[in-house]
Design a protein around this motif. Sequence first.
Motif, PDB file in Angstrom:
ATOM      1  N   ALA A   1       0.341   2.951   8.128  1.00  9.11           N
ATOM      2  CA  ALA A   1       0.620   4.357   8.430  1.00  9.11           C
ATOM      3  C   ALA A   1       0.191   5.257   7.272  1.00  9.11           C
ATOM      4  O   ALA A   1       0.585   5.024   6.135  1.00  9.11           O
ATOM      5  CB  ALA A   1       2.109   4.540   8.713  1.00  9.11           C
ATOM      6  N   PRO A   2      -0.639   6.268   7.551  1.00  8.64           N
ATOM      7  CA  PRO A   2      -1.097   7.162   6.476  1.00  8.64           C
ATOM      8  C   PRO A   2      -0.074   8.260   6.183  1.00  8.64           C
ATOM      9  O   PRO A   2      -0.319   9.435   6.420  1.00  8.64           O
ATOM     10  CB  PRO A   2      -2.405   7.734   7.034  1.00  8.64           C
TER      11      PRO A   2
ATOM     12  N   GLU B   1      -1.085   9.081   1.248  1.00  3.42           N
ATOM     13  CA  GLU B   1      -2.191   8.613   2.094  1.00  3.42           C
ATOM     14  C   GLU B   1      -2.595   9.644   3.137  1.00  3.42           C
ATOM     15  O   GLU B   1      -3.737   9.655   3.600  1.00  3.42           O
ATOM     16  CB  GLU B   1      -1.820   7.291   2.780  1.00  3.42           C
ATOM     17  N   PHE B   2      -1.655  10.519   3.491  1.00  3.79           N
ATOM     18  CA  PHE B   2      -2.014  11.584   4.424  1.00  3.79           C
ATOM     19  C   PHE B   2      -3.028  12.522   3.776  1.00  3.79           C
ATOM     20  O   PHE B   2      -3.978  12.986   4.422  1.00  3.79           O
ATOM     21  CB  PHE B   2      -0.762  12.353   4.878  1.00  3.79           C
ATOM     22  N   VAL B   3      -2.836  12.789   2.488  1.00  2.00           N
ATOM     23  CA  VAL B   3      -3.790  13.618   1.746  1.00  2.00           C
ATOM     24  C   VAL B   3      -5.158  12.935   1.733  1.00  2.00           C
ATOM     25  O   VAL B   3      -6.194  13.561   1.955  1.00  2.00           O
ATOM     26  CB  VAL B   3      -3.303  13.865   0.299  1.00  2.00           C
TER      27      VAL B   3
ATOM     28  N   VAL C   1      -8.765  -0.670  -1.106  1.00  3.32           N
ATOM     29  CA  VAL C   1      -7.928   0.035  -2.081  1.00  3.32           C
ATOM     30  C   VAL C   1      -6.475  -0.057  -1.621  1.00  3.32           C
ATOM     31  O   VAL C   1      -6.108   0.497  -0.581  1.00  3.32           O
ATOM     32  CB  VAL C   1      -8.341   1.515  -2.208  1.00  3.32           C
ATOM     33  N   PHE C   2      -5.675  -0.767  -2.409  1.00  2.00           N
ATOM     34  CA  PHE C   2      -4.264  -0.928  -2.051  1.00  2.00           C
ATOM     35  C   PHE C   2      -3.442   0.208  -2.625  1.00  2.00           C
ATOM     36  O   PHE C   2      -3.592   0.561  -3.806  1.00  2.00           O
ATOM     37  CB  PHE C   2      -3.738  -2.266  -2.573  1.00  2.00           C
TER      38      PHE C   2
ATOM     39  N   TYR D   1     -11.659   0.392   2.809  1.00  2.00           N
ATOM     40  CA  TYR D   1     -10.360   0.307   3.468  1.00  2.00           C
ATOM     41  C   TYR D   1      -9.288   0.830   2.527  1.00  2.00           C
ATOM     42  O   TYR D   1      -9.197   0.373   1.393  1.00  2.00           O
ATOM     43  CB  TYR D   1      -9.998  -1.147   3.803  1.00  2.00           C
ATOM     44  N   ALA D   2      -8.495   1.781   2.992  1.00  2.00           N
ATOM     45  CA  ALA D   2      -7.284   2.169   2.279  1.00  2.00           C
ATOM     46  C   ALA D   2      -6.161   1.359   2.904  1.00  2.00           C
ATOM     47  O   ALA D   2      -5.873   1.506   4.089  1.00  2.00           O
ATOM     48  CB  ALA D   2      -7.021   3.658   2.438  1.00  2.00           C
ATOM     49  N   VAL D   3      -5.563   0.472   2.133  1.00  3.72           N
ATOM     50  CA  VAL D   3      -4.583  -0.466   2.687  1.00  3.72           C
ATOM     51  C   VAL D   3      -3.187  -0.137   2.170  1.00  3.72           C
ATOM     52  O   VAL D   3      -2.979  -0.044   0.955  1.00  3.72           O
ATOM     53  CB  VAL D   3      -4.923  -1.924   2.297  1.00  3.72           C
ATOM     54  N   GLU D   4      -2.265   0.027   3.093  1.00  2.77           N
ATOM     55  CA  GLU D   4      -0.881   0.290   2.720  1.00  2.77           C
ATOM     56  C   GLU D   4      -0.249  -1.071   2.382  1.00  2.77           C
ATOM     57  O   GLU D   4       0.032  -1.868   3.277  1.00  2.77           O
ATOM     58  CB  GLU D   4      -0.190   0.982   3.896  1.00  2.77           C
ATOM     59  N   ALA D   5      -0.056  -1.303   1.087  1.00  3.65           N
ATOM     60  CA  ALA D   5       0.301  -2.649   0.619  1.00  3.65           C
ATOM     61  C   ALA D   5       1.652  -3.138   1.136  1.00  3.65           C
ATOM     62  O   ALA D   5       1.797  -4.316   1.476  1.00  3.65           O
ATOM     63  CB  ALA D   5       0.285  -2.680  -0.908  1.00  3.65           C
ATOM     64  N   THR D   6       2.646  -2.250   1.235  1.00 10.74           N
ATOM     65  CA  THR D   6       3.976  -2.721   1.633  1.00 10.74           C
ATOM     66  C   THR D   6       4.008  -3.121   3.112  1.00 10.74           C
ATOM     67  O   THR D   6       4.829  -3.930   3.525  1.00 10.74           O
ATOM     68  CB  THR D   6       5.057  -1.648   1.386  1.00 10.74           C
TER      69      THR D   6
END
Lengths: 142, 63
Positions: free
Chosen positions: A95-96, A100-102, A137-138, B11-16
């Motif tokens: 979920a952005p 992450e929304f920015v 990119v984590f 990829y932008a990954v949401e780690a949690t």
Amino acid sequence: MSLISPADQDKLRDAFAEMTRPVRILFFTQTLDCETCLTTRQIVDELPPLSDKITIEEVNFVLEQDKAKQYGIDRVPALALVSDEGDSRIRFLGAPGGYEFVALVQAVLLVGGRGPALSAGSLALLAAVDRPVTMQVFTTPT
Amino acid sequence: MAFASPHVTAYAVEATEFPDLARKYRVTGVPKTVVNDEVEILGALPEDAFLAEALREFRIENS
């Protein structure tokens, strides 16, 4: 009710007004066993009302595996940004929300015509790349 | 960078949300960038330093 304050909606509307190309956000989702798919839907649904150049296309991750493979998506929720020039190769997994929304807004603006804000040196380095490079990119919600 | 090169996918990954990926790539802090499962960059670097590091393997091949 919107997740974004009226003041921020105005700022986003102004920013999106600069877009010169349409951006389609492919939203890969599934109904069951996806904790943040609904949240992601709520977040991306905020965007189209702010610009007629932004559309959301929902992709059923279970039923449309071919499309998921085509865009390199192996988990949900996931977003892929596509313009009229084709796939931007920019993806969001999860979920952005938060910062992450920015990042999502910046990516939409980039794909929507603003172009890369990279230095000439960086563009030259990237131009020399001749085989597939995958950057992951984590981040964490902030 | 993905936008600037047809060979780059980002990829932008949401780690949690994806602990399996976070474990696989040993994400102990963010931002952490993993390039082709080979190069790992922890923290935010200036653009030129980031790219030099991210494309390190290419430079080795090219030199």
